[in-house]
Design an enzyme around this catalytic site. Structure first.
Site, PDB file in Angstrom:
ATOM      1  CE  LYS A 113      -4.024  -2.304   1.761  1.00 50.09           C
ATOM      2  NZ  LYS A 113      -3.586  -3.731   1.936  1.00 50.09           N
TER       3      LYS A 113
HETATM    4  C1  LIG Z   1      -4.429  -4.584   1.411  1.00 54.64           C
HETATM    5  C2  LIG Z   1      -3.802  -5.818   1.210  1.00 54.64           C
HETATM    6  C3  LIG Z   1      -3.877  -7.194   0.497  1.00 54.64           C
HETATM    7  C4  LIG Z   1      -5.161  -6.934  -0.350  1.00 54.64           C
HETATM    8  O1  LIG Z   1      -5.113  -6.067  -1.394  1.00 54.64           O
HETATM    9  P1  LIG Z   1      -6.363  -5.483  -2.077  1.00 54.64           P
HETATM   10  O2  LIG Z   1      -5.976  -4.287  -3.036  1.00 54.64           O
HETATM   11  O3  LIG Z   1      -7.296  -5.051  -1.087  1.00 54.64           O
HETATM   12  O4  LIG Z   1      -7.106  -6.556  -2.921  1.00 54.64           O
HETATM   13  C5  LIG Z   1      -3.079  -8.168   0.382  1.00 54.64           C
HETATM   14  N1  LIG Z   1      -2.126  -8.267   1.142  1.00 54.64           N
HETATM   15  C6  LIG Z   1      -1.629  -7.352   1.881  1.00 54.64           C
HETATM   16  C7  LIG Z   1      -0.521  -7.662   2.667  1.00 54.64           C
HETATM   17  C8  LIG Z   1      -2.325  -6.023   2.105  1.00 54.64           C
HETATM   18  O5  LIG Z   1      -2.024  -5.070   2.952  1.00 54.64           O
END
Ligand SMILES: *Cc1c(COP(=O)(O)O)cnc(C)c1O
Length: 452
Positions: A113
């Site tokens: 993210k």
């Molecule tokens: C947010 C997240 C996900 C999921 O990603 P999306 O974009 O919500 O589908 C998977 N793995 C980790 C470690 C995350 O922080």
């Protein structure tokens, strides 16, 4: 580039106007009017570019109302070796021929993210400074989004962050990461309850337009289009690192929750990147796996959402899914409106037997599900075979990716977090098998994200 609503009720807007929100006034999501396309020749021209150069080529098509020199400066200050560990930003590790790990979790909070939120922080600052306004960001987090947003917005002029998190329910690493921030513009509010309680508070506030306007409330949630745009870049980067060109196709395996990461892959494919398959992995919360296997979308209640050892994927209502469905129904907002009436009235919809069924079959999406036992077995297998320890979310993606692998096609598995963030699961399972974890959402011990 102008942006419209998936439900058709928004005048086309420029990028800067949708940057702070993502949610359209008619309840739909902002999407670009069309996807810019890269021809094979243009793709070849991107090959020698650095991550920053690549990011500029892609993002300038979406954020075309930010002066190019400003956008370039923002990108150059965001994607640095100091912040992301190397100038490659998202390096690729080859595990064996035609099996690769795309490492997008090397930012400040060790989850993918950061790639989007570090950029978003600087874009916010730019747009706010230009208009001379301030912003109060209100958010809810189950762990990764909150810390990633706070690390992106700490110390930013004109921005305050109020982040609600469920007290005692994040991993010890996530808790320390968020609550140790001492910046004057960061406010952590620990809520007695679970993530949904935090989310409900934010939704209640967001529903009060007068309060929202008076306090200049903004959001950094996963439906922000700029986040999706920023994530498109690493699909191009991963492709160019692995494929030789000449239209060679690759597959991506993506552990999914809110459908933000894999949506960026879908858009990259629509932009002309030769992606054959997008392999979607869920954990025990398998709403999306069910949809991609059957065409039936059936949301679950918060009470039916299981607490698992890949907690960032414990989601039963993927917020970005509507953007994908918009493409699936031929970008007809009337059909999207009707489907979401069905979601509210009947708890879901079924595309079987509709014209969208064929588009679904041709979308390149396939899916699978991974359980706690699968995660542990995969972490163990990858450690023994390739000497790499992966986190539980990444393991979900690798498990399903390997199941769906075609030996003739390169498979790129996306690493969405580093194992240190979920140490209990990632490191203990190298030796001790553990019973499958299917507990109720309130039953999870607060400090135990994985095996213990
Ligand atoms: C947010 C997240 C996900 C999921 O990603 P999306 O974009 O919500 O589908 C998977 N793995 C980790 C470690 C995350 O922080």
């Amino acid at each position: 580039m102008r942006y419209v609503s998936t439900r058709g009720g928004m005048e086309p807007q420029p990028f800067s106007a949708i940057l702070l929100e993502g949610l359209a006034p008619d309840g739909g999501l902002a999407v670009p009017e069309s996807y810019p396309r890269f021809s094979a020749a243009e793709l070849a021209r991107l090959r020698p570019l650095s991550y920053r150069g690549l990011a500029f080529e892609i993002l300038s098509r979406y954020a075309d109302d930010i002066p190019p020199a400003d956008l370039r400066a923002i990108i150059d200050r965001t994607y640095t070796a100091a912040t992301f560990g190397s100038d490659e930003i998202t390096p690729v590790t080859t595990l064996e021929p035609r099996l690769h790990l795309l490492r997008v979790a090397n930012g400040p909070t060790l989850a993918f993210k950061d790639i989007a939120l570090q950029l978003l922080g600087r874009l916010f600052e730019h747009v706010l400074a230009k208009d001379g306004i301030t912003l109060n960001v209100l958010g809810a987090t189950s762990g990764d989004t909150g810390s990633s947003a706070e690390y992106a917005l700490r110390g930013k002029r004109g921005i305050k962050v109020f982040m609600l998190s469920p007290k005692g329910r994040m991993s010890p690493f996530q808790t320390a990461q968020m609550y140790s921030l001492a910046d004057a513009n960061i406010f952590n509010l620990a809520i007695e309850g679970v993530f949904d309680d935090c989310q409900d508070l934010v939704k209640a506030v967001a529903g009060d337009a007068e309060f929202k306007a008076r306090h200049r409330l903004g959001a950094v949630n996963s439906i922000n289009w700029a986040r999706i745009a920023a994530q498109i870049v690493y699909y191009f980067k991963g492709y160019l690192a692995v494929a030789r060109g000449n239209g060679e196709e690759v597959d991506f395996a993506v552990p999914s929750g809110n459908f933000g990461n894999i949506l960026a892959g879908h858009v990259a494919k629509a932009m002309g990147l030769p992606i054959r398959r997008l392999i979607l992995a869920t954990n025990e919360n398998d709403v999306l796996d069910e949809f991609f296997k059957s065409g039936r979308y059936r949301i679950r209640t918060a009470g039916e959402t299981l607490s698992t050892s890949s907690p960032s994927m414990d989601i039963s209502k993927a917020s970005n899914f509507e953007r994908f469905v918009f493409d699936l129904v031929g970008r007809d907002p009337a059909v999207v409106r009707e489907l979401w009436v069905q979601v509210v009235r009947d708890g879901g919809f079924d595309l079987a037997g509709t014209p969208s069924e064929r588009r679904l079959a041709e979308s390149g999406f396939v899916s699978g599900k991974s359980t706690h036992a699968d995660r542990l077995a995969t972490i163990r297998h990858v450690a023994e075979r390739f000497g790499v320890i992966v986190d539980p979310h990444t393991a979900d993606g690798i498990k399903v990716g390997l199941e769906r692998r075609d030996p003739g096609v390169a498979l790129i598995c996306i690493e969405t977090a580093l194992p240190a963030k979920f140490a209990a699961t990632s490191t203990c399972c190298a030796s001790t098998p553990r019973r499958s974890r299917r507990t109720s959402r309130r039953a999870r011990p607060p400090d135990d994200p994985g095996c213990s």
